[in-house]
Design a protein around this motif. Structure first.
Motif, PDB file in Angstrom:
ATOM      1  N   SER A   1       0.833  -1.204   0.000  1.00 54.82           N
ATOM      2  CA  SER A   1       0.000   0.000   0.000  1.00 54.82           C
ATOM      3  C   SER A   1       0.866   1.251   0.000  1.00 54.82           C
ATOM      4  O   SER A   1       0.541   2.242  -0.661  1.00 54.82           O
TER       5      SER A   1
ATOM      6  N   GLN B   1      -8.906   1.014  -1.088  1.00 53.60           N
ATOM      7  CA  GLN B   1      -9.623  -0.083  -0.448  1.00 53.60           C
ATOM      8  C   GLN B   1     -11.048   0.325  -0.072  1.00 53.60           C
ATOM      9  O   GLN B   1     -11.965  -0.447  -0.187  1.00 53.60           O
TER      10      GLN B   1
ATOM     11  N   ASP C   1      -6.163  -1.768  -5.019  1.00 58.86           N
ATOM     12  CA  ASP C   1      -5.635  -2.271  -3.754  1.00 58.86           C
ATOM     13  C   ASP C   1      -6.638  -3.252  -3.149  1.00 58.86           C
ATOM     14  O   ASP C   1      -7.672  -2.857  -2.629  1.00 58.86           O
ATOM     15  N   GLU C   2      -6.322  -4.515  -3.221  1.00 54.37           N
ATOM     16  CA  GLU C   2      -7.168  -5.597  -2.696  1.00 54.37           C
ATOM     17  C   GLU C   2      -8.625  -5.441  -3.106  1.00 54.37           C
ATOM     18  O   GLU C   2      -9.510  -5.351  -2.252  1.00 54.37           O
TER      19      GLU C   2
HETATM   20 MG   LIG Z   1      -2.375  -2.632   2.209  1.00 50.90          MG
END
Ligand SMILES: [Mg+2]
Ligand SMILES: Nc1ncnc2c1ncn2[C@@H]1O[C@H](COP(=O)(O)OP(=O)(O)OP(=O)(O)O)[C@@H](O)[C@H]1O
Lengths: 260, 383
Positions: A45, A87, A171-172
Motif C-alpha cells: 500500500s 480499499q 488495492d485488494e
Molecule cells: Mg495494504
C-alpha cells in the motif's frame, strides 16, 4: 515488448526511523496486469501511495513515459493518468451513482463552483461507462449504498478510466467480496486489460486471483523486492512461497500441522 | 418432491437475469414516497390538521398566520445554515451567540455611531460592518476546525461562550447596559431597514380583505402584510435548495459530509467547502439578527439564546442526518414549519398547559431522529 508506461527506480520511503520501502524498482506496461504481492506490512500500500501522490518518496524516481515526474499531491498523479481505486473505494454511500461517478469533476454549465449540474448527460454517461465494463445499472440515481460490493468496485474502476486513467491501481479489490462478486471484479479487470492501452496494478492476498489475471509479478517483503517475473516463468509453488515473504511454505505447513 | 424440482428450475432461470432486472422501474408515487422529505412532510400535515381541530381559528386567522410564519421564518433562516453545514458533516453551536453578537453590533452602532468616531451609522452601514465582522468570525471558526481537525462541536461550543461573553462586554463598554432600546423606528424612514423590519407580501392580506376575511372591529383592513423575515427565509432557503440540489458545490457539500476522504481523493476542496459553510451559518445568524433589530428597534445580550440547538433540531426533524452526507432543504423547510408551529401554537390550545411545548418538541425530535436512522440504514445497507 512495449515501452513501460511507468518505471519506478529505487523508491525509498521512510516514516521517521522506520523504512517502509527500502529501494523498490518495478515496471508497469500498458495492456498488462501487474500483480503486486507480499505479506501483511510488506509495503504494497505504501508503494502505491507513493505512485498515487499521497506520499512523497524519501528518495528514488518515478518515470512516466520515460520522463521523470514528481507528484506533490493525489491530483497531480491523477492528472498524469494514475487512477487509484482505494480499499474503501472513495465513494459516498448516501448519494447517487451519478453523483459519485462525477464527484469533484461534475459536468456543469456556468462558472465554477456554482455551475449547474447537467444531470441528464451525467446519468447517460454513467450508465454507458458502467455498461462498457460489464455492469448494467437500471437507475443511475439509486444510492451507491444500495449497490453490491462488486458493483461498487466496478463503479470506482469505470470512474477512474473515464477520467483518463492510463494506470489503474487496485488495492485488494476482491478482499471484501463474496465468491461471485470476486469473479465479477476479475472479469472487469480482464475487460479493462483487453482494451490494451491501460496498465493495471493489482494488489491481492489471493494467489488464485493473481494467477487468473496477472501477466507480470512483483513480490515485496519487508520493503524489498524479493522476486519478480512474468506469468509463464512462475509456477504456483514459487508464487505461494514468494507471497509469504520467501519463507519456506513447507516449514510453515509443518509448524501448522504441529499445532492441534 | 415436486417443490424441490421447481426450486431447481427457478435457480437455473435466475442465471440469465441481469442485475438491472432486479430493480423495478419505480412509478411516480413510489418515488414520491421514497423521497427523504416525506417524513417531515407527513408530520407537518398531521400537525396542521391537529392544530385546526384543537386550536382552530386562533392559529389560522389572518393574525395567527402572520405570527406563526414569523416564528417559522426566523427559525427557518438559521436552520437553513445549520442544515447545509450538517450535510457537510459539521456543527455550528455558535449560531445563537452569533445572533446576540450581531444584534448588539448593529444596535450599538445605530445608537452610538460608527467606530473610530466616523459619525452616525445608517442602517445599511451598521448592517454591512456587522456582516463583515460575523463573516470573519465564521471564517475563523471554520479555519480552526479544518486546520486543527478538532471536532466542530468543541470549536463552535467555545465560540458559543466567547461570543456571548464578547457581546456582554461590548454592550457594557459602549452602551453602559446590556440592552439597547428605543432606537428610532428606522423601517418607517429607511428603505434598507424596511427590507429587514418592514412587511412583505401585502397582496396576500389585500386579497383576504377583498374576500371579506380580513376585517378588524372598526371594519377596516386588519393585518396588512407578513413580516419581512418571511421573504428572507424564502429567498435564503430557495437559494440554498438550488445550490445544494442543482449545482457543483452542492455535490461537493454532499461528498464532503458523506465521505470526506473520498471527496478529497477525488479533488473536492473539502476544507474550502467547510469554511464557506461556517461563514454561511454566520451570514444566516446575521440576517436573523437584522430582522429582529429593525423590527423591534431593540437588542439585548440574551438574544438568540439556544437558537443553535433549535436550528439543529429543525434540521433533524427535516431529515438531515447527524453524521452528514444526507438531507434536503425542502425537508428542513417542513422541519422549520413543524418546529415553529409547535413552539408558537401549543399556547393557543386552551386545554393544554402551554409549557408542555418543549416536551412536544423533544418527542418530535426523537421520533424524527429514529426515522432518519432507518432511512440511513436503508441507503447504507445497514451499517
Ligand atoms: Mg495494504
Ligand atoms: N503513515 C505511516 N506512518 C508510519 N508507518 C507506516 C505508515 N504507513 C505504513 N506504515 C508502515 O509501513 C509498513 C508497510 O505498510 P503497508 O500498508 O504498505 O503494508 P501492506 O503491504 O499494504 O500490508 P497489507 O497487506 O496488510 O495491506 C507497515 O509496517 C506499516 O505499519
Amino acid at each position: 515488448m512495449s515501452e513501460p508506461l511507468i518505471r519506478l527506480e529505487n523508491i525509498v520511503k521512510r516514516f521517521g526511523n522506520f523504512t517502509a520501502l527500502g529501494g523498490v524498482s518495478m515496471e508497469v506496461h500498458p495492456g498488462e496486469v501487474h500483480a503486486l504481492l507480499g505479506d501483511n506490512g510488506a509495503g504494497k500500500s505504501t508503494l502505491i501511495k507513493v505512485l498515487a501522490g499521497v506520499h512523497q518518496p524519501t528518495s528514488g524516481a518515478i518515470h512516466v513515459d520515460g520522463q521523470p515526474v514528481v507528484f506533490r499531491n493525489p491530483l497531480a498523479a491523477s492528472d498524469a493518468g494514475i487512477g487509484t481505486v482505494y480499499q474503501d473505494l472513495a465513494l459516498n454511500p448516501l448519494t447517487s451513482v451519478t453523483r459519485n461517478f462525477f464527484m469533484g469533476r461534475e459536468i456543469t454549465k456556468g462558472t465554477r463552483p456554482f455551475g449547474i449540474l447537467q444531470t441528464a448527460e451525467m446519468n447517460r454517461i454513467t450508465r454507458e461507462e458502467m455498461a462498457r465494463i460489464g455492469i448494467n445499472i437500471a437507475d443511475p440515481e439509486q444510492a451507491v449504498g444500495t449497490m453490491s460490493g462488486g458493483q461498487k468496485q466496478t463503479l470506482a474502476i469505470a470512474r477512474a478510466i473515464f477520467f483518463g486513467a492510463r494506470v489503474l491501481i487496485l488495492d485488494e479489490p476482491t478482499s471484501a467480496l463474496g465468491q461471485k462478486q470476486q469473479l465479477e471484479v476479475l472479469k472487469t479487470i480482464k475487460q479493462v486489460r483487453s482494451r490494451g492501452d491501460i496498465a493495471i496494478i493489482l494488489i491481492t492476498h489471493n494467489e488464485v486471483h493473481a494467477q487468473l489475471v496477472a501477466d507480470r509479478y512483483t513480490f515485496l517483503s519487508l520493503g524489498q523486492v524479493i522476486g519478480s517475473g512474468v506469468a509463464e516463468d512462475l509456477g504456483g509453488e514459487d508464487i505461494r512461497r514468494l507471497m509469504a515473504g520467501g519463507a519456506q511454505m513447507a516449514d510453515l505447513e509443518e509448524e501448522l500441522a504441529a499445532i492441534h | 418432491m415436486a417443490s424441490t424440482t421447481e426450486n431447481g428450475a427457478g435457480s437455473v432461470g435466475a442465471g440469465h437475469q441481469s442485475e438491472a432486472d432486479r430493480l423495478k422501474e419505480a412509478g411516480w408515487f413510489s418515488r414520491l414516497v421514497h423521497r427523504p422529505e416525506i417524513g417531515a412532510f407527513s408530520g407537518m400535515v398531521v400537525l396542521l390538521v391537529l392544530l385546526a381541530l384543537a386550536a382552530g381559528d386562533v392559529v389560522y386567522n389572518p393574525l395567527g398566520i402572520k405570527n406563526n410564519l414569523a416564528i417559522i421564518a426566523q427559525l427557518g433562516i438559521i436552520a437553513t445554515g445549520a442544515c447545509m453545514l450538517m450535510i457537510a458533516g459539521e456543527f455550528d453551536l455558535s449560531i445563537g451567540s452569533m445572533i446576540g453578537f450581531a444584534g448588539m453590533s448593529m444596535a450599538v452602532m445605530l445608537k452610538w455611531g460608527l467606530p473610530f468616531g466616523l459619525g452616525p451609522a445608517s442602517p445599511l452601514a451598521a448592517f454591512l460592518i456587522t456582516l463583515c465582522i460575523t463573516l470573519a468570525i465564521g471564517w475563523l471558526i471554520g479555519t480552526i476546525v479544518v486546520r486543527t481537525r478538532l471536532s466542530s462541536f468543541i470549536v463552535s461550543l467555545s465560540f458559543l461562550f466567547i461570543l456571548r461573553g464578547a457581546t456582554e462586554v461590548c454592550f457594557r463598554t459602549f452602551n453602559g447596559s446590556t440592552q439597547v432600546s428605543g432606537l428610532p423606528d428606522y423601517k418607517q424612514t429607511d428603505f434598507f431597514a424596511a427590507l429587514f423590519g418592514g412587511e412583505t407580501f401585502q397582496w396576500f392580506y389585500d386579497v383576504l380583505f377583498w374576500l371579506g376575511l380580513n376585517f378588524n372591529r372598526a371594519g377596516g383592513q386588519w393585518v396588512t402584510g407578513f413580516d419581512a423575515k418571511v421573504a428572507w427565509w424564502l429567498v435564503i432557503a430557495g437559494a440554498a435548495w438550488f445550490v445544494l440540489s442543482r449545482t457543483q458545490v452542492g455535490n461537493w457539500i454532499y461528498a464532503t459530509g458523506g465521505n470526506e476522504e473520498a471527496a478529497r481523493a477525488n479533488g473536492v476542496p473539502t476544507d474550502k467547502v467547510k469554511v464557506s459553510l461556517f461563514m454561511f451559518t454566520a451570514f444566516c445568524a446575521t440576517i436573523f439578527a437584522a430582522t429582529q433589530v429593525f423590527d423591534t428597534n431593540t437588542a439585548d445580550a440574551a438574544k438568540g439564546n439556544l437558537k443553535e440547538l433549535e436550528a439543529i433540531a429543525a434540521s433533524v426533524v427535516g431529515g438531515v442526518i447527524l453524521s452528514g452526507g444526507f438531507g434536503s432543504i425542502i425537508g428542513v423547510v417542513f422541519g422549520a414549519v413543524i418546529f415553529g408551529l409547535v413552539q408558537n401554537s401549543v399556547f393557543y390550545i386552551s386545554w393544554i398547559d402551554g409549557s408542555y411545548y418543549r416536551t412536544f418538541l423533544g418527542t418530535v425530535l426523537l421520533v424524527a431522529a429514529l426515522s432518519n436512522e432507518t432511512i440511513r440504514k436503508r441507503f447504507t445497507g445497514g451499517i
